[in-house]
Enzyme design. Structure first.
Site, short mmCIF file in Angstrom:
data_model
loop_
_atom_site.label_atom_id
_atom_site.label_comp_id
_atom_site.label_asym_id
_atom_site.label_seq_id
_atom_site.Cartn_x
_atom_site.Cartn_y
_atom_site.Cartn_z
N GLY A 1 0.58 -5.19 1.11
CA GLY A 1 -0.70 -5.10 0.26
C GLY A 1 -0.45 -5.86 -1.23
N ALA B 1 0.95 -1.06 -0.05
CA ALA B 1 0.08 0.11 0.01
C ALA B 1 0.88 1.31 0.02
CB ALA B 1 -0.77 -0.05 1.09
N GLU C 1 -0.45 -9.67 -0.42
CA GLU C 1 -1.70 -9.94 -0.04
C GLU C 1 -2.55 -10.10 -1.22
OE1 GLU C 1 -2.18 -6.66 3.29
OE2 GLU C 1 -2.64 -8.18 4.52
N GLU D 1 4.71 -4.71 7.24
CA GLU D 1 3.99 -3.89 7.93
C GLU D 1 4.49 -3.41 9.57
OE1 GLU D 1 2.89 -6.09 5.80
OE2 GLU D 1 0.98 -5.59 4.84
N1 DAK Z 1 4.49 3.39 -0.79
C1 DAK Z 1 4.86 4.33 -1.25
N2 DAK Z 1 6.20 4.51 -2.13
C2 DAK Z 1 6.81 3.68 -2.19
C3 DAK Z 1 6.56 2.29 -1.66
C4 DAK Z 1 5.22 2.07 -0.91
N3 DAK Z 1 4.87 0.95 -0.40
N4 DAK Z 1 7.55 1.29 -1.98
C5 DAK Z 1 8.33 2.32 -2.69
N5 DAK Z 1 7.97 3.36 -2.79
C6 DAK Z 1 8.81 4.42 -3.58
C7 DAK Z 1 9.97 4.94 -2.74
O1 DAK Z 1 9.55 6.00 -2.02
C8 DAK Z 1 10.75 5.70 -3.96
O2 DAK Z 1 10.17 7.02 -4.41
P1 DAK Z 1 11.11 8.16 -4.46
O3 DAK Z 1 11.60 8.31 -3.07
O4 DAK Z 1 12.07 7.82 -5.52
O5 DAK Z 1 10.18 9.22 -4.73
C9 DAK Z 1 10.43 4.62 -5.37
O6 DAK Z 1 9.22 3.84 -4.55
C10 DAK Z 1 11.49 3.66 -5.42
O7 DAK Z 1 11.79 2.90 -4.13
P2 DAK Z 1 13.23 2.68 -3.31
O8 DAK Z 1 14.07 3.93 -3.75
O9 DAK Z 1 12.95 2.74 -2.00
O10 DAK Z 1 13.77 1.52 -4.14
P3 DAK Z 1 14.84 0.37 -3.44
O11 DAK Z 1 15.01 -0.68 -4.55
O12 DAK Z 1 15.64 1.31 -2.71
O13 DAK Z 1 13.89 -0.43 -2.46
C11 DAK Z 1 12.07 -1.45 -1.54
C12 DAK Z 1 12.74 -1.30 -2.91
C13 DAK Z 1 10.77 -2.38 -1.98
C14 DAK Z 1 12.79 -2.45 -0.63
C15 DAK Z 1 11.63 -0.13 -0.78
O14 DAK Z 1 11.02 0.63 -1.76
C16 DAK Z 1 10.92 -0.47 0.42
O15 DAK Z 1 10.92 -0.94 1.48
N6 DAK Z 1 9.35 -0.09 0.07
C17 DAK Z 1 8.49 -0.19 1.10
C18 DAK Z 1 7.77 -1.61 1.35
C19 DAK Z 1 6.53 -1.71 2.25
O16 DAK Z 1 6.97 -1.39 3.44
N7 DAK Z 1 5.74 -2.09 1.86
C20 DAK Z 1 4.39 -2.39 2.86
C21 DAK Z 1 3.57 -1.14 2.56
S1 DAK Z 1 2.54 -1.58 4.11
C22 DAK Z 1 -5.11 -2.15 5.43
C23 DAK Z 1 -4.53 -3.11 4.59
C24 DAK Z 1 -3.43 -3.20 4.02
C25 DAK Z 1 -2.40 -2.45 4.20
C26 DAK Z 1 -2.72 -1.53 4.91
C27 DAK Z 1 -3.53 -1.22 5.48
N8 DAK Z 1 -6.13 -1.88 5.97
C28 DAK Z 1 -6.90 -2.97 5.89
C29 DAK Z 1 -6.35 -0.68 6.60
C30 DAK Z 1 -1.03 -2.56 3.53
C31 DAK Z 1 -0.22 -2.05 4.10
C32 DAK Z 1 1.08 -2.30 3.09
O17 DAK Z 1 1.33 -2.95 2.23
#
Ligand code: DAK
Length: 261
Positions: A111, A66, A114, A134
């Site tokens: 997400g 997400a 998921e 998460e």
């Molecule tokens: N959200 C927003 N932007 C993201 C992102 C994300 N999840 N993942 C990557 N990006 C963006 C980065 O911020 C970056 O943008 P700029 O800084 O260049 O503007 C660009 O994509 C490239 O990413 P990186 O520079 O970080 O690339 P790397 O190769 O260095 O790293 C990475 C790749 C995938 C390891 C890293 O980007 C990372 O850790 N990303 C976050 C992964 C993450 O934590 N995902 C889980 C998100 S939480 C809900 C239900 C479901 C959910 C929530 C609520 N409810 C029922 C209420 C779900 C929650 C989630 O999914």
């Protein structure tokens, strides 16, 4: 509706839905979720489409979760709306008559993992990585992840993945039976996903849809109730033209011409 983040393409009887927001690793914001929901809903009503492939644009990600930047500033009402939208999509993937294949290239996190878990078949390329980060963000998987992963692989493996936030590579996900198959490249991944979709499309669409229904609705029932459910679905198929056509074609030693009715 003109989509900004979702590309849809049709090959034979397969819809290919590509999530395209590569600058954010295809992260799911509300707009992306809205477009996925509308596209899937349209496909679900289209009787010419017998299978769906969902993939991510670019080489790096299926979906990196997400959108953290959008979620960070959500009000409780916006967060609830976001959560509901995510759940609506997962239910739609499960309920739509066509089997849905996730073709996972690169990161499938939070997400994104998921969404892949909600699909009927998961294929991945060698560079795919699966994980639930998460807890590193102060939340828990909320699009069904705690439930679907633990039901799929058991509590202990799900605990380890969800409590640590660690990512696992495609081969490890395959060894845990989280995914069906791993392919060398993204090109091969898409080719094989389409090949499986084509094979599915050559069968009776109504039989495939009801097989999906029987598996999904039976899996959490006690076995005897599940057998009963299966027998009712089996019986219902004998009211379809496809059952008559499939069996007649076998007897006449010809290829069946299924109509999905
Ligand atoms: N959200 C927003 N932007 C993201 C992102 C994300 N999840 N993942 C990557 N990006 C963006 C980065 O911020 C970056 O943008 P700029 O800084 O260049 O503007 C660009 O994509 C490239 O990413 P990186 O520079 O970080 O690339 P790397 O190769 O260095 O790293 C990475 C790749 C995938 C390891 C890293 O980007 C990372 O850790 N990303 C976050 C992964 C993450 O934590 N995902 C889980 C998100 S939480 C809900 C239900 C479901 C959910 C929530 C609520 N409810 C029922 C209420 C779900 C929650 C989630 O999914």
């Amino acid at each position: 509706m003109q989509n900004k983040f979702i590309k849809t393409d049709t090959k034979n009887k397969t819809s290919i839905l590509t999530i395209s927001r590569p600058e954010a690793l295809n992260a799911l914001n509300l707009e992306v979720l809205n477009e996925i929901e509308c596209s899937l809903y349209e496909i679900s009503l289209n009787r010419d489409i017998c299978a769906v492939v969902i993939t991510g644009d670019g080489e790096k990600a299926f979906v990196a979760g997400a959108d953290i930047k959008e979620m960070a500033n959500m009000s409780p009402i916006e967060a609830a709306k976001f959560a509901q939208k995510g759940h609506d999509i997962l239910r739609l993937i499960r309920k739509m008559p066509q089997p849905v294949i996730a073709a996972v290239n690169g990161y499938a996190l939070g997400g994104g993992f998921e969404m892949a878990l909600a699909c009927d078949i998961i294929y991945a390329s060698q560079n795919a990585k699966f994980g639930f980060p998460e807890v590193t963000l102060g939340i828990i998987p909320g699009f069904g992840g705690t439930q679907n992963l633990s039901r799929l692989v058991g509590e202990k493996i799900a605990n380890e993945l969800i409590f640590t936030g660690n990512m696992i590579p495609a081969e490890k996900a395959k060894s845990l039976s989280i995914i069906n198959e791993v392919f060398d490249s993204k090109a091969q991944l898409l080719e094989m996903a389409l090949k499986t979709a084509e094979k599915i499309s050559s069968n009776s669409p109504i039989a495939v849809a009801l097989a999906k229904d029987a598996i999904l609705n039976g899996i959490n029932l006690p076995l005897n109730e599940a057998y009963h459910y299966e027998s009712k679905v089996f019986g219902n198929l004998f009211s379809t033209q496809d059952q008559k056509e499939g069996m007649t074609a076998f007897i006449e030693k010809r290829k069946a011409n299924f109509k999905g009715i």
